[in-house]
Write a protein that holds these residues in place. Structure first.
Motif, PDB file in Angstrom:
ATOM      1  N   MET A 299      -4.839  -5.405  17.199  1.00 29.03           N
ATOM      2  CA  MET A 299      -5.351  -6.751  16.902  1.00 29.03           C
ATOM      3  C   MET A 299      -4.317  -7.675  16.269  1.00 29.03           C
ATOM      4  O   MET A 299      -4.604  -8.821  15.957  1.00 29.03           O
ATOM      5  CB  MET A 299      -6.619  -6.677  16.037  1.00 29.03           C
ATOM      6  N   LEU A 300      -3.090  -7.169  16.091  1.00 32.41           N
ATOM      7  CA  LEU A 300      -2.074  -7.990  15.428  1.00 32.41           C
ATOM      8  C   LEU A 300      -1.421  -9.005  16.365  1.00 32.41           C
ATOM      9  O   LEU A 300      -1.210  -8.736  17.541  1.00 32.41           O
ATOM     10  CB  LEU A 300      -0.997  -7.089  14.830  1.00 32.41           C
ATOM     11  N   HIS A 301      -1.118 -10.151  15.828  1.00 32.36           N
ATOM     12  CA  HIS A 301      -0.358 -11.174  16.521  1.00 32.36           C
ATOM     13  C   HIS A 301       0.835 -11.541  15.651  1.00 32.36           C
ATOM     14  O   HIS A 301       0.825 -11.240  14.460  1.00 32.36           O
ATOM     15  CB  HIS A 301      -1.228 -12.420  16.746  1.00 32.36           C
ATOM     16  N   PRO A 302       1.840 -12.220  16.216  1.00 27.64           N
ATOM     17  CA  PRO A 302       2.994 -12.601  15.397  1.00 27.64           C
ATOM     18  C   PRO A 302       2.566 -13.396  14.154  1.00 27.64           C
ATOM     19  O   PRO A 302       1.625 -14.195  14.234  1.00 27.64           O
ATOM     20  CB  PRO A 302       3.818 -13.480  16.348  1.00 27.64           C
ATOM     21  N   ASN A 303       3.236 -13.155  13.053  1.00 24.90           N
ATOM     22  CA  ASN A 303       2.996 -13.852  11.785  1.00 24.90           C
ATOM     23  C   ASN A 303       1.655 -13.560  11.133  1.00 24.90           C
ATOM     24  O   ASN A 303       1.232 -14.282  10.243  1.00 24.90           O
ATOM     25  CB  ASN A 303       3.140 -15.377  11.954  1.00 24.90           C
ATOM     26  N   TYR A 304       1.007 -12.528  11.554  1.00 24.13           N
ATOM     27  CA  TYR A 304      -0.277 -12.182  10.931  1.00 24.13           C
ATOM     28  C   TYR A 304      -0.065 -11.620   9.536  1.00 24.13           C
ATOM     29  O   TYR A 304       0.917 -10.929   9.255  1.00 24.13           O
ATOM     30  CB  TYR A 304      -1.010 -11.138  11.784  1.00 24.13           C
ATOM     31  N   THR A 305      -1.017 -11.923   8.666  1.00 21.36           N
ATOM     32  CA  THR A 305      -1.028 -11.327   7.335  1.00 21.36           C
ATOM     33  C   THR A 305      -2.207 -10.366   7.233  1.00 21.36           C
ATOM     34  O   THR A 305      -3.319 -10.703   7.627  1.00 21.36           O
ATOM     35  CB  THR A 305      -1.153 -12.423   6.261  1.00 21.36           C
ATOM     36  N   VAL A 306      -1.920  -9.173   6.720  1.00 19.30           N
ATOM     37  CA  VAL A 306      -2.946  -8.143   6.594  1.00 19.30           C
ATOM     38  C   VAL A 306      -3.126  -7.816   5.118  1.00 19.30           C
ATOM     39  O   VAL A 306      -2.179  -7.401   4.443  1.00 19.30           O
ATOM     40  CB  VAL A 306      -2.528  -6.859   7.349  1.00 19.30           C
ATOM     41  N   ALA A 307      -4.336  -8.029   4.590  1.00 12.51           N
ATOM     42  CA  ALA A 307      -4.609  -7.711   3.187  1.00 12.51           C
ATOM     43  C   ALA A 307      -5.272  -6.345   3.105  1.00 12.51           C
ATOM     44  O   ALA A 307      -6.194  -6.050   3.864  1.00 12.51           O
ATOM     45  CB  ALA A 307      -5.523  -8.765   2.577  1.00 12.51           C
ATOM     46  N   VAL A 308      -4.765  -5.503   2.205  1.00 15.39           N
ATOM     47  CA  VAL A 308      -5.285  -4.143   2.091  1.00 15.39           C
ATOM     48  C   VAL A 308      -5.711  -3.818   0.663  1.00 15.39           C
ATOM     49  O   VAL A 308      -5.153  -4.347  -0.303  1.00 15.39           O
ATOM     50  CB  VAL A 308      -4.232  -3.100   2.546  1.00 15.39           C
ATOM     51  N   THR A 309      -6.711  -2.951   0.533  1.00 17.67           N
ATOM     52  CA  THR A 309      -7.084  -2.468  -0.794  1.00 17.67           C
ATOM     53  C   THR A 309      -6.435  -1.113  -1.022  1.00 17.67           C
ATOM     54  O   THR A 309      -5.691  -0.618  -0.179  1.00 17.67           O
ATOM     55  CB  THR A 309      -8.614  -2.293  -0.935  1.00 17.67           C
ATOM     56  N   GLY A 310      -6.769  -0.513  -2.154  1.00 20.81           N
ATOM     57  CA  GLY A 310      -6.260   0.809  -2.459  1.00 20.81           C
ATOM     58  C   GLY A 310      -7.272   1.884  -2.070  1.00 20.81           C
ATOM     59  O   GLY A 310      -8.190   1.631  -1.294  1.00 20.81           O
ATOM     60  N   GLY A 311      -7.094   3.068  -2.640  1.00 21.95           N
ATOM     61  CA  GLY A 311      -8.020   4.175  -2.391  1.00 21.95           C
ATOM     62  C   GLY A 311      -7.392   5.272  -1.540  1.00 21.95           C
ATOM     63  O   GLY A 311      -6.389   5.045  -0.863  1.00 21.95           O
ATOM     64  N   THR A 312      -7.999   6.437  -1.574  1.00 23.29           N
ATOM     65  CA  THR A 312      -7.439   7.586  -0.862  1.00 23.29           C
ATOM     66  C   THR A 312      -7.617   7.446   0.655  1.00 23.29           C
ATOM     67  O   THR A 312      -6.797   7.954   1.425  1.00 23.29           O
ATOM     68  CB  THR A 312      -8.103   8.903  -1.322  1.00 23.29           C
ATOM     69  N   THR A 313      -8.671   6.764   1.078  1.00 23.62           N
ATOM     70  CA  THR A 313      -8.885   6.590   2.514  1.00 23.62           C
ATOM     71  C   THR A 313      -7.870   5.601   3.074  1.00 23.62           C
ATOM     72  O   THR A 313      -7.289   5.820   4.143  1.00 23.62           O
ATOM     73  CB  THR A 313     -10.322   6.104   2.795  1.00 23.62           C
ATOM     74  N   MET A 314      -7.619   4.542   2.318  1.00 24.72           N
ATOM     75  CA  MET A 314      -6.593   3.577   2.717  1.00 24.72           C
ATOM     76  C   MET A 314      -5.212   4.232   2.704  1.00 24.72           C
ATOM     77  O   MET A 314      -4.349   3.890   3.515  1.00 24.72           O
ATOM     78  CB  MET A 314      -6.617   2.364   1.790  1.00 24.72           C
ATOM     79  N   ALA A 315      -5.010   5.189   1.793  1.00 22.40           N
ATOM     80  CA  ALA A 315      -3.725   5.908   1.747  1.00 22.40           C
ATOM     81  C   ALA A 315      -3.533   6.692   3.050  1.00 22.40           C
ATOM     82  O   ALA A 315      -2.413   6.769   3.586  1.00 22.40           O
ATOM     83  CB  ALA A 315      -3.676   6.838   0.540  1.00 22.40           C
ATOM     84  N   ALA A 316      -4.620   7.253   3.583  1.00 26.78           N
ATOM     85  CA  ALA A 316      -4.540   7.987   4.856  1.00 26.78           C
ATOM     86  C   ALA A 316      -4.191   7.039   5.996  1.00 26.78           C
ATOM     87  O   ALA A 316      -3.448   7.391   6.909  1.00 26.78           O
ATOM     88  CB  ALA A 316      -5.862   8.697   5.135  1.00 26.78           C
ATOM     89  N   LEU A 317      -4.720   5.829   5.921  1.00 30.26           N
ATOM     90  CA  LEU A 317      -4.376   4.822   6.932  1.00 30.26           C
ATOM     91  C   LEU A 317      -2.890   4.466   6.840  1.00 30.26           C
ATOM     92  O   LEU A 317      -2.186   4.418   7.851  1.00 30.26           O
ATOM     93  CB  LEU A 317      -5.248   3.562   6.744  1.00 30.26           C
ATOM     94  N   ALA A 318      -2.423   4.246   5.618  1.00 27.83           N
ATOM     95  CA  ALA A 318      -1.005   3.898   5.423  1.00 27.83           C
ATOM     96  C   ALA A 318      -0.108   4.991   6.006  1.00 27.83           C
ATOM     97  O   ALA A 318       0.880   4.705   6.696  1.00 27.83           O
ATOM     98  CB  ALA A 318      -0.709   3.696   3.941  1.00 27.83           C
TER      99      ALA A 318
END
Ligand code: BG6
Length: 255
Positions: free
Chosen positions: A53-72
């Motif tokens: 879903m990304l396009h050039p110059n997109y900004t992605v805001a992320v939270t923390g947490g262990t599930t987000m860590a798995a995504l990272a």
């Protein structure tokens, strides 16, 4: 009787979409409460989804947490879009360093080979220091980037689990309890109907800002989070859920 057939997963996904009234749902087999690889699998699927879903110059805001860590950890180098920027969704909300949005943001951007900016605003602080910090030019600049986020990705937690993990002071725990909060996301605590019971005051993305983003993705699994997921989706701000089989089964049973 362990692995589900692709068609069975498809049926589960469809039923979760109907239950929550959302466009898109990804279900991975298993229960992330008890099986670590399930969280990793959710992370992988979410990373693929994001990449698409990304396009050039997109900004992605992320939270923390262990599930987000798995995504990272599952984030591939982004080849599909240039100049993608990762930012933490909000300032400190009481998490330990490994669970902080800043940490996840930097890790994700590094794997994606993208840029990132961090927010150095400490956890809930006194009114006066807070006002001073948010006037700092460097903080202001990052806040304005966060405000233009195209994609927001966040975890969902069980309210009391999150209050404990963040060592929330007793009077606030009492407030969260008496408001019968069941879910938590990016520092907001919600009751079963999706009303805000408490929010950790910090800068960055506020609930009202979610409808400006093109995509709001929640990533949360485990049978223990089904009630929290159902409560959070009452808000109707998200269009995508990445979850697991155990949470999905509980969800469609009618939490
Ligand atoms: C927090 C996020 O850091 O992690 C929340 O700000 C989320 O949005 C929580 O509810 C979930 O953590 P975990 O470890 O259960 O993925």
């Amino acid at each position: 009787a362990f692995m589900l057939e692709a068609s069975e997963i498809g049926v589960l996904e469809q039923r979760v979409r109907e239950t929550l009234g959302i466009d898109n749902c990804i279900v991975v087999p298993g229960n992330s409460d008890t099986q670590d690889w399930v969280k990793q699998e959710m992370g992988k699927r979410c990373a693929q989804l994001l990449e698409g879903m990304l396009h050039p110059n997109y900004t992605v805001a992320v939270t923390g947490g262990t599930t987000m860590a798995a995504l990272a950890a599952a984030m591939p180098p982004i080849h599909t879009a240039e100049n993608v920027m990762f930012v933490p969704a909000r300032g400190g909300i009481g998490e330990q360093v490994e669970n902080e949005a800043n940490t996840i943001c930097a890790a994700m951007a590094k794997r994606a080979r993208s840029q990132y900016r961090l927010l150095y605003v400490p956890d809930p602080i006194g009114e006066e220091s807070y006002q001073t910090i948010i006037e700092e030019p460097s903080v202001k600049e990052v806040l304005s980037i966060i405000n233009r986020s195209n994609v927001v990705i966040h975890g969902i937690g069980d309210a009391m689990t999150m209050a404990k993990r963040r060592r929330t002071p007793a009077p606030l725990v009492a407030k969260i309890k008496s408001g019968v909060a069941v879910s938590e996301a990016f520092g907001y605590y919600f009751d079963a109907e999706g009303n805000v019971v408490h929010r950790v005051r910090t800068v960055g993305l506020q609930l009202e800002d979610l409808d400006k983003a093109e995509h709001v993705i929640a990533i949360a699994g485990g049978a223990s989070k089904a009630r929290a997921i159902a409560s959070y989706f009452k808000l109707g701000q998200n269009n995508i859920l990445v979850t697991d089989e155990a949470a999905a089964n509980q969800l469609i049973k009618g939490y």
